[in-house]
Design a protein around this motif. Structure first.
Motif, PDB file in Angstrom:
ATOM      1  N   GLU A  57     -14.892 -91.304 -74.529  1.00 53.68           N
ATOM      2  CA  GLU A  57     -15.117 -91.700 -73.142  1.00 53.68           C
ATOM      3  C   GLU A  57     -16.580 -91.492 -72.782  1.00 53.68           C
ATOM      4  O   GLU A  57     -17.099 -90.383 -72.887  1.00 53.68           O
ATOM      5  CB  GLU A  57     -14.185 -90.888 -72.236  1.00 53.68           C
ATOM      6  CG  GLU A  57     -12.726 -91.292 -72.437  1.00 53.68           C
ATOM      7  CD  GLU A  57     -11.738 -90.224 -72.017  1.00 53.68           C
ATOM      8  OE1 GLU A  57     -12.102 -89.380 -71.175  1.00 53.68           O
ATOM      9  OE2 GLU A  57     -10.602 -90.221 -72.534  1.00 53.68           O
ATOM     10  N   ARG A  58     -17.225 -92.569 -72.383  1.00 57.66           N
ATOM     11  CA  ARG A  58     -18.677 -92.544 -72.146  1.00 57.66           C
ATOM     12  C   ARG A  58     -18.989 -93.137 -70.781  1.00 57.66           C
ATOM     13  O   ARG A  58     -18.450 -94.184 -70.410  1.00 57.66           O
ATOM     14  CB  ARG A  58     -19.386 -93.341 -73.243  1.00 57.66           C
ATOM     15  CG  ARG A  58     -20.861 -93.577 -72.988  1.00 57.66           C
ATOM     16  CD  ARG A  58     -21.477 -94.437 -74.059  1.00 57.66           C
ATOM     17  NE  ARG A  58     -21.547 -93.739 -75.331  1.00 57.66           N
ATOM     18  CZ  ARG A  58     -22.034 -94.281 -76.455  1.00 57.66           C
ATOM     19  NH1 ARG A  58     -22.460 -95.533 -76.438  1.00 57.66           N
ATOM     20  NH2 ARG A  58     -22.092 -93.582 -77.563  1.00 57.66           N
ATOM     21  N   LYS A  59     -19.864 -92.459 -70.024  1.00 55.27           N
ATOM     22  CA  LYS A  59     -20.260 -93.000 -68.721  1.00 55.27           C
ATOM     23  C   LYS A  59     -21.140 -94.225 -68.915  1.00 55.27           C
ATOM     24  O   LYS A  59     -22.118 -94.181 -69.667  1.00 55.27           O
ATOM     25  CB  LYS A  59     -21.004 -91.948 -67.899  1.00 55.27           C
ATOM     26  CG  LYS A  59     -21.298 -92.409 -66.474  1.00 55.27           C
ATOM     27  CD  LYS A  59     -21.735 -91.272 -65.567  1.00 55.27           C
ATOM     28  CE  LYS A  59     -23.189 -90.933 -65.770  1.00 55.27           C
ATOM     29  NZ  LYS A  59     -23.693 -89.986 -64.741  1.00 55.27           N
ATOM     30  N   ILE A  60     -20.783 -95.314 -68.229  1.00 57.26           N
ATOM     31  CA  ILE A  60     -21.537 -96.559 -68.411  1.00 57.26           C
ATOM     32  C   ILE A  60     -22.130 -97.085 -67.113  1.00 57.26           C
ATOM     33  O   ILE A  60     -22.969 -97.995 -67.151  1.00 57.26           O
ATOM     34  CB  ILE A  60     -20.664 -97.663 -69.047  1.00 57.26           C
ATOM     35  CG1 ILE A  60     -19.426 -97.923 -68.177  1.00 57.26           C
ATOM     36  CG2 ILE A  60     -20.278 -97.312 -70.469  1.00 57.26           C
ATOM     37  CD1 ILE A  60     -18.642 -99.150 -68.599  1.00 57.26           C
ATOM     38  N   ALA A  61     -21.728 -96.551 -65.946  1.00 60.80           N
ATOM     39  CA  ALA A  61     -22.257 -97.081 -64.689  1.00 60.80           C
ATOM     40  C   ALA A  61     -22.043 -96.079 -63.565  1.00 60.80           C
ATOM     41  O   ALA A  61     -21.152 -95.231 -63.618  1.00 60.80           O
ATOM     42  CB  ALA A  61     -21.583 -98.410 -64.331  1.00 60.80           C
ATOM     43  N   VAL A  62     -22.884 -96.211 -62.540  1.00 59.88           N
ATOM     44  CA  VAL A  62     -22.734 -95.451 -61.294  1.00 59.88           C
ATOM     45  C   VAL A  62     -22.399 -96.452 -60.201  1.00 59.88           C
ATOM     46  O   VAL A  62     -23.085 -97.472 -60.043  1.00 59.88           O
ATOM     47  CB  VAL A  62     -24.021 -94.683 -60.952  1.00 59.88           C
ATOM     48  CG1 VAL A  62     -23.879 -93.990 -59.603  1.00 59.88           C
ATOM     49  CG2 VAL A  62     -24.345 -93.668 -62.044  1.00 59.88           C
ATOM     50  N   ALA A  63     -21.349 -96.166 -59.455  1.00 60.85           N
ATOM     51  CA  ALA A  63     -20.882 -97.086 -58.422  1.00 60.85           C
ATOM     52  C   ALA A  63     -21.503 -96.748 -57.080  1.00 60.85           C
ATOM     53  O   ALA A  63     -22.176 -95.731 -56.915  1.00 60.85           O
ATOM     54  CB  ALA A  63     -19.364 -97.037 -58.334  1.00 60.85           C
TER      55      ALA A  63
END
Length: 325
Positions: A57-63
């Protein structure tokens, strides 16, 4: 709002794009979402303009509002190793099995096992809590197989639970189905305003309902803007060639004489108007069909410049405005 959001749709309708936009929309106001890919196409990585996703699980974006979107591309072989370790504590023996090709063998002789592993991994993420007892993810969004396969894909654990009457496999399959057939889950279907995708959507909804899987919303993707209203369409059907030529001439587009520039523009313009009127009528018919399915209906616009990261945020904002997140 259900915690597991499953997104399916006929191939070519943009279901991966909608799943990605939905994950961004749900991560609004500091929430955390996990976007799960199960088909091995790395479509999520392409949309978010990042490297191919590993099995982690990898962070790909900030909302908007500081929320975070994580992504996971589930690898069936590695998911099976996780499963073996979780229930049988095989440790190094599991890695040895992988080298011997036992995992390929297992998923070949039992094709349903692959789908069990994929759905099981997503449901584990839905149920997972941190040390304080809070859910790790507020929402999990699954980019699921196409409409024609999604019911069997989601329902495979029912079959496995029936075959394996006791033991950890039976218990795991039952735990997955408790999530998939509960209010925690919603299966959304993506379509276009075209006859074949709409018909496949209607068939898919019937299959999901027959399997007692929770259907969520219909999302119409790539909707083209309305250029003419009803009055404009009626005018396009009745206008004469000479009046169009005079209007073009009055607009400074050349003389209205026979063979002039304005005269040469008349035929292409009338043909475009006719094609638009036909498309408008078809789309109106398909909206009526979708309206009879008795589900919330949402529309996302066709982005003229194509889908890039900015386009994803635009679609996410549209979903939020329509109250889907």
């Amino acid at each position: 709002m259900s915690r597991l959001q499953v997104v399916s749709g006929k191939g070519g309708t943009g279901k991966t794009t909608v799943a990605a936009a939905l994950a961004l929309a749900l991560a609004t106001a500091g929430k955390r979402t996990l976007l799960v890919e199960v088909e091995g196409r790395q479509g999520i990585a392409q949309l978010f303009e990042t490297q191919a996703l590993p099995y982690e699980e990898r962070k790909i974006a900030v909302a908007s509002g500081g929320g975070e979107v994580y992504a996971l591309a589930i690898d069936p072989e590695l998911a099976l190793l996780d499963y073996l370790q979780m229930f049988y504590k095989l440790g190094g023996a599991g890695r040895a099995l992988k080298k011997l090709g036992a995992i390929d063998f297992a998923t070949t002789i039992a094709p349903g096992l692959r789908d069990v592993l994929l759905t099981g991994k997503a449901c584990e993420a839905v149920r997972r809590k941190d040390k304080s007892g809070r859910f790790v993810y507020d929402h999990v969004v699954m980019d699921a197989p196409p409409t024609g396969r999604v019911t069997r894909f989601l329902n495979v654990n029912d079959e496995v639970a029936g075959l394996a009457r006791i033991g950890p496999i039976h218990n795991q399959a039952q735990a997955v189905m408790r999530v998939l057939k509960s209010e925690q889950t919603a299966v959304h279907l993506v379509t276009l305003l075209e006859e074949m995708p709409v018909q496949e959507t209607a068939d898919g909804i019937a299959e999901l309902r027959a399997a007692k899987l929770p259907v969520g919303r219909i999302i119409v993707n790539m909707v083209r803007p309305e250029v003419l209203d009803e009055d404009g369409l009626e005018l396009a059907r009745t206008v004469t060639r000479s009046s169009v030529a005079r209007s073009l001439s009055a607009a400074g587009l050349g003389g209205a004489r026979r063979g002039g520039h304005a005269e040469r523009l008349v035929e292409p313009l009338l043909r475009q108007a006719e094609e638009y009127a036909e498309r408008y009528a078809l789309e109106r018919e398909q909206r009526a069909v979708l309206g009879e399915l008795d589900l919330p209906l949402h529309e996302l616009p066709l982005l003229a410049e194509g889908i890039d990261l900015a386009g994803l945020y635009q679609l996410a904002n549209e979903l939020r405005k329509q109250g889907i997140a």
